[in-house]
Design an enzyme around this catalytic site. Sequence first.
Site: not given
Length: 209
Positions: A200, A104
């Site tokens: 994350d 991303r």
Amino acid sequence: MDGVTVIDHPLVQHKLTIMRKKETSTAGFRRLLREISTLLCYEVTRDLEMTMETIETPLQEMQSPVLEGKKLVFASILRAGNGLLEGMLELVPSARVSHIGVYRDHDTLQAVEYFFKAPDDIAERLIIVVDPMLATGNSAIAAIDKLKERGAHNIRFLCLLAAPEGIKSFRDHHPDVPVYTASIDSHLNENGYIVPGLGDAGDRMYGTK
């Protein structure tokens, strides 16, 4: 939500709670992800087609059920998907594996592909795509776009956490692909992270942050 299965087994939810805690170590997070992925794998493969085979037990011959058709493909969205992949392969060691490199872009939040490798006959197999997080949905959408371009049509998506925004975007793009997740969290923050989430997943699994 239509097309979404939340796996609420007590062991899944217990392990997920420990993974969410910020004080959970890298080693602990990695171990829990492997354990929870095995439990999730049971659910995402619950309705696999079966056929009967003649076998001999130590006592007699019998008809017994076995999986029908070609073996599964587990498609891991790199890099965090490998955390789920490891536990699933412990349960289904004969599964084929595909790797899809998508990251991303932190500025645009859009998915950028950098690697793709899959069996040649994926059109004939059930593909289970794995990634711990369905946040914006962009990476998952891009990965499944690539699989469909190569002929795959029997696809499921498995994740640990999902955001409502990501689910909506994913289902808008791929309404034929069911989603399996352990939790639908509240929302995405301004940086595209799931809240309350667990941070994350790749960084926590590999200790890179």
